[in-house]
Design a protein around this motif. Structure first.
Motif, PDB file in Angstrom:
ATOM      1  N   GLY A  66      63.403  54.616  80.626  1.00 37.44           N
ATOM      2  CA  GLY A  66      62.243  54.411  79.858  1.00 37.44           C
ATOM      3  C   GLY A  66      61.010  55.160  80.265  1.00 37.44           C
ATOM      4  N   VAL A  67      60.069  55.631  79.462  1.00 41.86           N
ATOM      5  CA  VAL A  67      59.041  56.270  79.798  1.00 41.86           C
ATOM      6  C   VAL A  67      57.884  55.388  79.000  1.00 41.86           C
ATOM      7  N   VAL A  68      57.070  54.980  79.713  1.00 43.27           N
ATOM      8  CA  VAL A  68      55.822  54.138  78.909  1.00 43.27           C
ATOM      9  C   VAL A  68      54.529  54.778  79.292  1.00 43.27           C
ATOM     10  N   ILE A  69      53.657  54.877  78.305  1.00 42.90           N
ATOM     11  CA  ILE A  69      52.495  55.730  78.454  1.00 42.90           C
ATOM     12  C   ILE A  69      51.253  55.156  77.990  1.00 42.90           C
ATOM     13  N   GLY A  70      50.167  55.235  78.711  1.00 41.75           N
ATOM     14  CA  GLY A  70      48.709  54.699  78.290  1.00 41.75           C
ATOM     15  C   GLY A  70      47.912  55.772  78.850  1.00 41.75           C
ATOM     16  N   GLY A  71      46.504  55.201  78.820  1.00 47.01           N
ATOM     17  CA  GLY A  71      45.513  56.135  79.473  1.00 47.01           C
ATOM     18  C   GLY A  71      45.640  56.014  81.003  1.00 47.01           C
ATOM     19  N   SER A  72      45.838  54.946  81.516  1.00 47.75           N
ATOM     20  CA  SER A  72      46.091  54.914  83.158  1.00 47.75           C
ATOM     21  C   SER A  72      47.322  54.682  83.510  1.00 47.75           C
ATOM     22  N   GLY A  73      48.219  54.126  82.565  1.00 47.00           N
ATOM     23  CA  GLY A  73      49.737  53.817  82.671  1.00 47.00           C
ATOM     24  C   GLY A  73      49.764  52.264  83.563  1.00 47.00           C
ATOM     25  N   ASN A  74      48.475  51.739  83.804  1.00 46.25           N
ATOM     26  CA  ASN A  74      48.499  50.274  84.631  1.00 46.25           C
ATOM     27  C   ASN A  74      49.085  49.270  83.632  1.00 46.25           C
ATOM     28  N   GLY A  75      48.618  48.987  82.444  1.00 47.42           N
ATOM     29  CA  GLY A  75      48.857  48.139  81.554  1.00 47.42           C
ATOM     30  C   GLY A  75      50.146  48.364  81.007  1.00 47.42           C
ATOM     31  N   GLU A  76      50.629  49.380  81.023  1.00 47.46           N
ATOM     32  CA  GLU A  76      52.058  49.752  80.381  1.00 47.46           C
ATOM     33  C   GLU A  76      53.147  49.243  81.248  1.00 47.46           C
ATOM     34  N   GLN A  77      52.763  49.734  82.760  1.00 48.21           N
ATOM     35  CA  GLN A  77      53.716  49.296  83.667  1.00 48.21           C
ATOM     36  C   GLN A  77      53.747  47.628  84.008  1.00 48.21           C
ATOM     37  N   ILE A  78      52.604  47.062  83.659  1.00 50.58           N
ATOM     38  CA  ILE A  78      52.797  45.737  83.806  1.00 50.58           C
ATOM     39  C   ILE A  78      53.328  45.030  82.714  1.00 50.58           C
ATOM     40  N   ALA A  79      53.254  45.607  81.337  1.00 49.54           N
ATOM     41  CA  ALA A  79      54.086  45.216  80.288  1.00 49.54           C
ATOM     42  C   ALA A  79      55.382  45.570  80.477  1.00 49.54           C
TER      43      ALA A  79
END
Length: 171
Positions: A66-79
């Motif tokens: 999987g690849v999750v993507i956001g502005g920084s990636g921080n919240g997405e990694q936590i999720a």
């Protein structure tokens, strides 16, 4: 290989680029959204679904990533890391992408769509997908400790050196 994608509005452009690139590279892509730009969307809605799909595949003996993507990636990694069975790593270079697989057997990576040019992010994802887990005993042992904690809440035993305390003289 099956690749699950999830993002938020800040990662939508990169997600859409990666979807096309991954298909062109011969991967089967599952897009968990979002599908339209909405500045008020919430990354957990999409990133948790992508991570759950990866965890379900691994639980059945599959190897989807999987690849999750956001502005920084921080919240997405936590999720993503809230999903049992997921080991998500925040990636910001080809080296961190490679090490996420080689040392941590990460099955999800998180990238910040606002942090690097699209070309760099594409290379990071490509490196992640092309790299395998080394299976070295030390890495297997460490991942086992994390899995035990995730499943049972058991803390790993302290090493002998930690039991002696900081003032103990090495004999």
């Amino acid at each position: 290989m099956r690749v699950h994608l999830g993002s938020d509005h800040a990662g939508l452009e990169l997600k859409d680029h990666l979807l096309t690139w991954l298909v062109d590279e011969g991967h089967e892509v599952v897009d968990h959204g979002p599908f339209v730009y909405d500045a008020l969307d919430d990354y957990p809605v999409f990133c948790l679904r992508a991570a759950e799909a990866v965890a379900a595949e691994w639980a059945e003996g599959g190897d989807g990533l999987g690849v999750v993507i956001g502005g920084s990636g921080n919240g997405e990694q936590i999720a993503a890391n809230k999903v049992a069975g997921v080991r998500a790593a925040l990636v910001w270079s080809e080296e961190t992408a490679r090490l996420a697989r080689e040392h941590n057997d990460a099955n999800v990576i998180s990238v910040g769509g606002r942090m690097h040019p699209v070309e760099n992010m594409t290379r990071f994802v490509g490196t992640f997908l092309a790299t395998g887990f080394t299976g070295e005993e030390r890495h297997v042992r460490r991942i086992g400790m994390l899995a035990d904690y995730e499943t049972h809440g058991d803390l790993p035993p302290l090493p002998e050196s930690a039991l002696r305390g900081p003032d103990a003289a090495d004999a």
